[in-house]
Every structure is written in C-alpha cells, then in structure tokens.
Design a protein around this motif. Structure first.
Motif, PDB file in Angstrom:
ATOM      1  N   GLN A 167       0.834  -1.194   0.000  1.00  0.00           N
ATOM      2  CA  GLN A 167       0.000   0.000   0.000  1.00  0.00           C
ATOM      3  C   GLN A 167       0.872   1.248   0.000  1.00  0.00           C
ATOM      4  OE1 GLN A 167      -2.804   0.292   3.215  1.00  0.00           O
ATOM      5  NE2 GLN A 167      -3.724   2.106   2.362  1.00  0.00           N
ATOM      6  N   ALA A 168       1.923   1.238   0.822  1.00  0.00           N
ATOM      7  CA  ALA A 168       2.810   2.404   0.882  1.00  0.00           C
ATOM      8  C   ALA A 168       3.445   2.654  -0.480  1.00  0.00           C
ATOM      9  CB  ALA A 168       3.880   2.196   1.947  1.00  0.00           C
ATOM     10  N   ARG A 169       3.856   1.569  -1.135  1.00  0.00           N
ATOM     11  CA  ARG A 169       4.477   1.729  -2.457  1.00  0.00           C
ATOM     12  C   ARG A 169       3.493   2.328  -3.450  1.00  0.00           C
ATOM     13  NH1 ARG A 169       6.226  -3.693  -4.491  1.00  0.00           N
ATOM     14  NH2 ARG A 169       6.876  -2.518  -6.313  1.00  0.00           N
ATOM     15  N   VAL A 170       2.274   1.813  -3.430  1.00  0.00           N
ATOM     16  CA  VAL A 170       1.267   2.324  -4.372  1.00  0.00           C
ATOM     17  C   VAL A 170       0.987   3.798  -4.084  1.00  0.00           C
ATOM     18  CG1 VAL A 170      -1.152   2.159  -5.040  1.00  0.00           C
ATOM     19  CG2 VAL A 170       0.196   0.089  -4.776  1.00  0.00           C
ATOM     20  N   LEU A 171       0.837   4.128  -2.806  1.00  0.00           N
ATOM     21  CA  LEU A 171       0.520   5.519  -2.470  1.00  0.00           C
ATOM     22  C   LEU A 171       1.678   6.440  -2.823  1.00  0.00           C
ATOM     23  CD1 LEU A 171      -1.356   5.026   0.900  1.00  0.00           C
ATOM     24  CD2 LEU A 171      -2.316   5.612  -1.311  1.00  0.00           C
ATOM     25  N   ALA A 172       2.898   5.987  -2.605  1.00  0.00           N
ATOM     26  CA  ALA A 172       4.048   6.818  -2.951  1.00  0.00           C
ATOM     27  C   ALA A 172       4.058   7.088  -4.448  1.00  0.00           C
ATOM     28  CB  ALA A 172       5.340   6.130  -2.521  1.00  0.00           C
ATOM     29  N   ALA A 173       3.801   6.051  -5.236  1.00  0.00           N
ATOM     30  CA  ALA A 173       3.764   6.244  -6.683  1.00  0.00           C
ATOM     31  C   ALA A 173       2.595   7.135  -7.081  1.00  0.00           C
ATOM     32  CB  ALA A 173       3.656   4.886  -7.383  1.00  0.00           C
ATOM     33  N   ILE A 225      -6.401  -3.130  -6.094  1.00  0.00           N
ATOM     34  CA  ILE A 225      -5.938  -2.990  -4.716  1.00  0.00           C
ATOM     35  C   ILE A 225      -6.435  -1.691  -4.104  1.00  0.00           C
ATOM     36  CG2 ILE A 225      -3.738  -1.775  -5.063  1.00  0.00           C
ATOM     37  CD1 ILE A 225      -2.471  -3.781  -3.177  1.00  0.00           C
ATOM     38  N   VAL A 226      -6.691  -0.714  -4.972  1.00  0.00           N
ATOM     39  CA  VAL A 226      -7.171   0.581  -4.480  1.00  0.00           C
ATOM     40  C   VAL A 226      -8.518   0.423  -3.788  1.00  0.00           C
ATOM     41  CG1 VAL A 226      -7.915   2.857  -5.212  1.00  0.00           C
ATOM     42  CG2 VAL A 226      -5.882   1.842  -6.212  1.00  0.00           C
ATOM     43  N   GLY A 227      -9.315  -0.534  -4.271  1.00  0.00           N
ATOM     44  CA  GLY A 227     -10.619  -0.762  -3.669  1.00  0.00           C
ATOM     45  C   GLY A 227     -10.529  -1.187  -2.220  1.00  0.00           C
ATOM     46  N   SER A 228      -9.389  -1.714  -1.820  1.00  0.00           N
ATOM     47  CA  SER A 228      -9.289  -2.219  -0.456  1.00  0.00           C
ATOM     48  C   SER A 228      -8.685  -1.210   0.506  1.00  0.00           C
ATOM     49  CB  SER A 228      -8.451  -3.487  -0.425  1.00  0.00           C
ATOM     50  OG  SER A 228      -7.096  -3.154  -0.632  1.00  0.00           O
ATOM     51  N   PHE A 229      -8.251  -0.048  -0.004  1.00  0.00           N
ATOM     52  CA  PHE A 229      -7.744   0.964   0.920  1.00  0.00           C
ATOM     53  C   PHE A 229      -8.942   1.522   1.667  1.00  0.00           C
ATOM     54  CE2 PHE A 229      -4.042   0.122  -0.984  1.00  0.00           C
ATOM     55  CZ  PHE A 229      -3.530   0.965  -1.965  1.00  0.00           C
ATOM     56  N   SER A 230      -8.784   1.691   2.999  1.00  0.00           N
ATOM     57  CA  SER A 230      -9.931   2.233   3.726  1.00  0.00           C
ATOM     58  C   SER A 230     -10.063   3.711   3.416  1.00  0.00           C
ATOM     59  CB  SER A 230      -9.747   2.015   5.224  1.00  0.00           C
ATOM     60  OG  SER A 230      -8.607   2.701   5.663  1.00  0.00           O
ATOM     61  N   ARG A 231     -11.243   4.156   3.096  1.00  0.00           N
ATOM     62  CA  ARG A 231     -11.522   5.564   2.799  1.00  0.00           C
ATOM     63  C   ARG A 231     -10.579   6.098   1.730  1.00  0.00           C
ATOM     64  NH1 ARG A 231      -9.932   8.256   7.187  1.00  0.00           N
ATOM     65  NH2 ARG A 231      -8.859   6.450   8.010  1.00  0.00           N
ATOM     66  N   LYS A 232     -10.559   5.451   0.634  1.00  0.00           N
ATOM     67  CA  LYS A 232      -9.600   5.614  -0.445  1.00  0.00           C
ATOM     68  C   LYS A 232      -8.831   6.922  -0.576  1.00  0.00           C
ATOM     69  CE  LYS A 232     -12.711   2.611  -2.914  1.00  0.00           C
ATOM     70  NZ  LYS A 232     -13.713   2.662  -1.928  1.00  0.00           N
ATOM     71  N   GLU A 233      -9.506   8.015  -0.958  1.00  0.00           N
ATOM     72  CA  GLU A 233      -8.723   9.244  -1.180  1.00  0.00           C
ATOM     73  C   GLU A 233      -8.085   9.711   0.116  1.00  0.00           C
ATOM     74  OE1 GLU A 233     -12.061   9.323  -4.171  1.00  0.00           O
ATOM     75  OE2 GLU A 233     -12.055   9.283  -1.983  1.00  0.00           O
ATOM     76  N   ALA A 291      -6.899   7.871   2.340  1.00  0.00           N
ATOM     77  CA  ALA A 291      -5.682   7.094   2.564  1.00  0.00           C
ATOM     78  C   ALA A 291      -4.492   7.792   1.910  1.00  0.00           C
ATOM     79  CB  ALA A 291      -5.841   5.685   2.000  1.00  0.00           C
ATOM     80  N   LEU A 292      -4.721   8.325   0.722  1.00  0.00           N
ATOM     81  CA  LEU A 292      -3.634   9.000   0.012  1.00  0.00           C
ATOM     82  C   LEU A 292      -3.219  10.276   0.742  1.00  0.00           C
ATOM     83  CD1 LEU A 292      -1.839   8.982  -2.479  1.00  0.00           C
ATOM     84  CD2 LEU A 292      -3.652  10.107  -3.753  1.00  0.00           C
ATOM     85  N   VAL A 293      -4.190  11.061   1.145  1.00  0.00           N
ATOM     86  CA  VAL A 293      -3.878  12.314   1.842  1.00  0.00           C
ATOM     87  C   VAL A 293      -3.160  12.022   3.158  1.00  0.00           C
ATOM     88  CG1 VAL A 293      -4.864  14.351   2.931  1.00  0.00           C
ATOM     89  CG2 VAL A 293      -5.797  13.527   0.789  1.00  0.00           C
ATOM     90  N   GLN A 336      -8.441  20.488  -2.359  1.00  0.00           N
ATOM     91  CA  GLN A 336      -9.153  19.210  -2.383  1.00  0.00           C
ATOM     92  C   GLN A 336      -8.710  18.344  -1.208  1.00  0.00           C
ATOM     93  OE1 GLN A 336      -8.218  16.701  -5.694  1.00  0.00           O
ATOM     94  NE2 GLN A 336     -10.099  15.533  -5.510  1.00  0.00           N
ATOM     95  N   ALA A 337      -7.416  18.349  -0.941  1.00  0.00           N
ATOM     96  CA  ALA A 337      -6.912  17.562   0.188  1.00  0.00           C
ATOM     97  C   ALA A 337      -7.513  18.060   1.494  1.00  0.00           C
ATOM     98  CB  ALA A 337      -5.389  17.632   0.245  1.00  0.00           C
ATOM     99  N   LEU A 338      -7.620  19.365   1.626  1.00  0.00           N
ATOM    100  CA  LEU A 338      -8.190  19.915   2.853  1.00  0.00           C
ATOM    101  C   LEU A 338      -9.647  19.507   3.006  1.00  0.00           C
ATOM    102  CD1 LEU A 338      -6.715  23.518   3.026  1.00  0.00           C
ATOM    103  CD2 LEU A 338      -6.170  21.567   4.468  1.00  0.00           C
TER     104      LEU A 338
END
Lengths: 301, 259
Positions: free
Chosen positions: A81-87, A115-123, A125-127, A177-179
C-alpha cells in the motif's frame, strides 16, 4: 512529562511519532499463513488503519503478543500500500487526490488497480499517507542538523512551520481538495490526530518543556497558526510565497504575545472580580439595612 | 433429500445442478421474496467494495443470472461516472466482465436479461460455462473475482478458493457475498424460524419446489462460520482477509487481496 500528556490526549497513535525516529525493523522471515481482522458496519475509525507508519513496532507492543503473529503478513500489504501511495503522489498534481491518481500509481508499481478498492476511505488514505510522509521528512530534516541554535523560540517555530508548508508547494493546485477530504466527518479523527502530532513535534523541537495547562494552550495556538497560514498559502501569488512567510511571522509573533496577553487578562479578571465582589457586598448590606428599618418584625433575614 | 444428508461428493454437484435447473427461472423472484428485496442492497454493497475501474478484467463466478455483473458493468460505464472521472473511451472498451456459471440454464437467464437491456452484442460481457473448482481462465489474468451466493454450493471450497487465487493478478481483489451465521441471541431464533418454516413454504408457493429451498436453507447452516471461512481464505494464500456482517450476520461479505 509532556509525553504522558500527549499519550493521554492522542492515544496509541502518538507513540509512533517518537518511534518514527528509529529505523524500521526488518520484516521477519517466518511466514504466517494468514492474517485477518473483523469489521462490522460500525467499525471504529483508525482501528484498522492501514497507515504504513503506524505499523509493527507500536502495534506489537500495544496490542499484545497474541496479535503479534497476525501482524507480520499484514506488513506485506502495508508495504505494498505504501508503495502504491508513494507512486500515486506523482500523479496528484495532474489528477488530484482521487482514485484515478491511485489507479495510475498502482499501474506504475505493477499491481492491479483493484488494490485501491481495499484501501480504507480511499482518497483519505492518500492524503493521510502524504501527511505522514511530510511529518517524517520534517523529523529527518531536524535530525540531520537543522540550525536552530541562534534563533529565538518564535523564529524557530516560524522556520519549522515554513519547512513543513514548503513540502506542500508541488501539490498546491490540488491542496484545497486535500483539505476538504480531511474535513470529511469520517476522516476528521485521523486528520486531527496527524495535525496534533505535527504541532507537538514542532513544539518538541523548539524545546518546549511545559507540562501543565500551558501544553494544551500551546498546541492549540500553534495548530491555529498553522491552519491559518496553510489556508493563506492557497491564495498567495507572490514570488516564492513571500507574503505567506510574512503572514506566518506575524501570526507567530502574535501567538507569543498572546501568552503575555492571557496572563494580563487573568490579572484583569481578578481585579474586576474583586471590584465587583466588593460592590456586591456593599449592595447587599444596604439592602439588608433598608429591610430591617422598614420591616422591623420581618424575620426573613 | 435434505442438505443435511451425507451426500457422496460426485453426487453433490449433480444434485446442486438439479437444484439450480429447477430454481433458475424463478431464482430472481425467489431472491426478492426471501430477502424482502434486501439482496439488491447486498449486491450493491459488494460492488461498492470492489470499486470497479474502466479497463478491468473481472470474473463473477456462480453469477448466472448476472446480477453482480450488470452492476459492475453499470458502475464502469455510467455516463455520470465517466464525466466525473475523465476516463478515456479506450479503457472502457477494454473492460471485460466474465460471468461464469456451472449451470447453462442460469447463464441463459442472464443472457436474456442482457438482451433486455440491449447489451447482447456488447463485448464487455462474456458468458462462460464453467466450474468454480476448475476455471478455464489463465493464471494472473483477473483484476477482480466475485462470488455471490455461490460458494456454499461448491463441493470443495478450498479448491474454489485456490482457483480464485490462481486467476487473480497481483493486487487483485477477492470478494465473496454469502449467507452466513447469526450469533445475536433473539435474532438468531427468529432467523432460524424464518428459514425453516417460512422459506420452504414460499418455495412451494412461488417456485413450486419445496425441496430445493429446503436444501438451500440447510446448506447455509452447513457452511463454515465467518471466522473459519476467513481462515480458509487466508490459507489459500490471500492477504488482508476481512469480513463485514450485514443484517447481523445473515449475510457476510468476505474480502481479500492477492499479493
């Protein structure tokens, strides 16, 4: 002592920030065949956070040995997950803090976008990943010899906040958007915790030793200064954000003066209270005298 | 016959086949009646969890009548979604949703429903006859795998899980929607009462087939409870195995990732 206060306030997540300074442990070689956790419709926020920074060291200690086994294979998912989010972060300036950015990121890493579907609270998670990364970067900057010796506390605070806000410059076009994602009720607990950790880290670096009510006041005030500057920055067009840094310096100065003002306000209130108390007492005496001369037989007083 | 009868393995798949041949035509109606329409919400939730994306290769197993497949198709192709997400047409074209079912009658019902929606020529939906325990798809070829109300009918659940693991790509998602076990004290009794008294009678009334629905109800009780099933999924090699109970455990959605 401030650490115990922090732990009370922030719970388990806080201790992670201390541990961020330590190198991450190597994943063990024993492969446990499965890992699982339950979730019900009302699963608590953050309970199953897959935030990569809140991983094994805290979890193993905090949640006891029994769970220890189930953590190791999950670590692989956390890493992935960390790798995907970093990319994905590389795609954010173009695609925003969205699923599309994460799908693009997962393709880069060579993993199915499912795999993105399994991140909790998707966006979110990225922020949240970005916020954690920035905090880690800040800590690393400080550890690798940031020169704060010759600065007075208010200037140190300014400098640290500036360093942290500069990390957001590449994403400035999409930061509103992040805020807004962070402000979602579902995401507020985590974003609040992350900001609290950030503010605490800054005060800790500045050399704060307070442990009483002051501790909360300081964190709250700095939190306010940080947020105000962050929002100011969104609409700042000046070259290299000069206006933002000027704004920041003013707010920090006000905050430090605020401490004095709070003290003065306290004395002022005491004086008022004394004055009011005296005059109230005088009023009551007058009333009683009047009642007794007029009433005579009145037994009320 | 009853689901509790000890049935020889080879016979089980034949019996299940018979059940569903009988059941196929009134399957959808019975679903609506038995679950009071809730099965639609459960399937919506399943697809929501999947988070379909344009260009995905998805396999829906035991989904003969196409409920889940159509929902995934809509999620990927809805105009609103496309407008919001700036997706290019090319990747939508690449989307492939395979519907696999062991029973051709169920598939026919699905194809018919596709025709009713005007999708019979659409290349995104592919109807395949096949066995969950021995899929005809390549290794590492699918982004997603769903099985809704199908895995309890599989003779060897471990084989089906192993096949699911095989066909999924790295990062692929496994999702299973299935009737499961209720533990809540009073509700459990009510649910048992409903299952054993009401449903077979409904089956008799609506589908003209009490036995099939008796079998259905009993097979639900034989199915492993949530935790044990989660363990089985993990044993097949999946990571991040989780489950979510709906309606107190009447239905559970298990999800996992292949890494």
């Amino acid at each position: 002592m401030y650490r115990t206060a922090a732990r009370r306030l922030l719970g388990a997540g806080f201790t992670t920030s201390r541990l961020l300074r330590l190198p991450k442990p190597r994943p063990t070689t024993t492969i446990i065949p499965y890992s699982y956790c339950t979730s019900s419709m009302e699963s608590p926020i953050g309970n199953q956070s897959v935030n990569p920074n809140q991983s094994d060291p805290t979890a193993a200690r905090e949640e006891g040995h029994r769970r220890d086994e189930s953590r190791k294979p999950r670590a692989e998912f956390q890493e992935e997950q960390a790798r995907v989010l970093a990319a994905s972060l590389r795609h954010v300036p173009r695609l925003g803090w969205t699923e599309e950015a994460m799908i693009a990121g997962s393709r880069e890493v060579g993993v199915s976008p499912s795999i993105v579907g399994s991140f909790s609270r998707k966006e979110a998670a990225l922020v949240e990943y970005f916020m954690d990364e920035c905090l880690q970067l800040l800590i690393d900057r400080v550890d690798s010899g940031l020169d704060l010796q010759n600065l007075i506390p208010s200037e140190r605070v300014s400098k640290l906040v500036r360093i942290r806000l500069e990390m957001q410059i590449p994403y400035m076009s999409k930061w509103p958007q992040a805020l807004s994602i962070q402000a979602h009720p579902v995401n507020v607990p985590t974003s609040f915790k992350q900001r609290a950790m950030l503010v605490d880290e800054i005060w800790h670096t500045v050399g704060d030793g307070a442990s009483d009510l002051d501790w909360y006041v300081k964190r709250t005030v700095l939190g306010g200064v940080y947020s105000a500057t962050e929002i100011y920055m969104l609409t700042d067009d000046s070259p290299e954000y000069r206006d933002t840094w000027a704004f920041l310096d003013d707010r920090v100065k006000d905050a430090f003066d605020l401490k004095k003002s709070i003290q003065e306000a306290k004395y002022f209130a005491q004086d008022i209270g004394a004055g009011v108390g005296k005059s109230f007492q005088g009023l009551m005496n007058g009333v009683m005298q009047t009642m007794s001369t007029r009433g005579g037989r009145s037994s009320a007083f | 016959f009853s689901g509790f009868q000890q049935v020889k393995e080879e016979e089980k798949s034949k019996l299940v086949g018979n059940v569903f041949t009988n059941v196929a035509s009134s399957y959808d109606i019975m679903n609506d009646v038995m679950s009071a329409g809730l099965h639609r919400l459960w399937k919506e939730r399943l697809v929501g969890k999947l988070s379909p994306f344009a260009g995905m290769k998805h396999l829906d197993v035991a989904g003969g009548t196409g409920d889940v497949a159509f929902r995934i198709f809509d999620a990927v192709n809805s105009v609103k979604r496309r407008a919001l997400r700036k997706v290019d047409e090319a990747s939508i074209e690449e989307t492939q949703i395979y519907v696999c079912d062991i029973n051709p009658n169920m598939l026919n019902v699905g194809k018919q429903r596709a025709a009713e929606r005007g999708l019979s020529d659409n290349r995104s939906l592919v109807w395949v006859e096949g066995d969950a325990e021995a899929l005809s798809f390549d290794d590492d070829s699918m982004d997603g795998y769903t099985i809704a109300f199908g895995i309890r009918n599989v003779t060897h659940i471990e084989k089906a899980l192993a096949e699911a693991y095989r066909v999924l790509k790295r990062g692929g998602r496994f999702l299973c929607l299935e009737l499961s076990h209720v533990d809540i004290p009073v509700f459990k009794e009510l649910y048992d009462l409903y299952s054993f008294q009401v449903i077979p009678n409904l089956g008799e009334l609506i589908a003209g087939d009490r036995d099939s629905y008796q079998y259905l109800v009993e097979s639900v009780r034989r199915f492993p409870p949530q935790e044990r099933f989660a363990k089985m999924i993990g044993d097949a090699g999946f990571e991040k195995v989780e489950y979510e109970n709906l309606v107190g455990g009447v239905v559970a959605i298990h999800s996992a990732i292949k890494l």
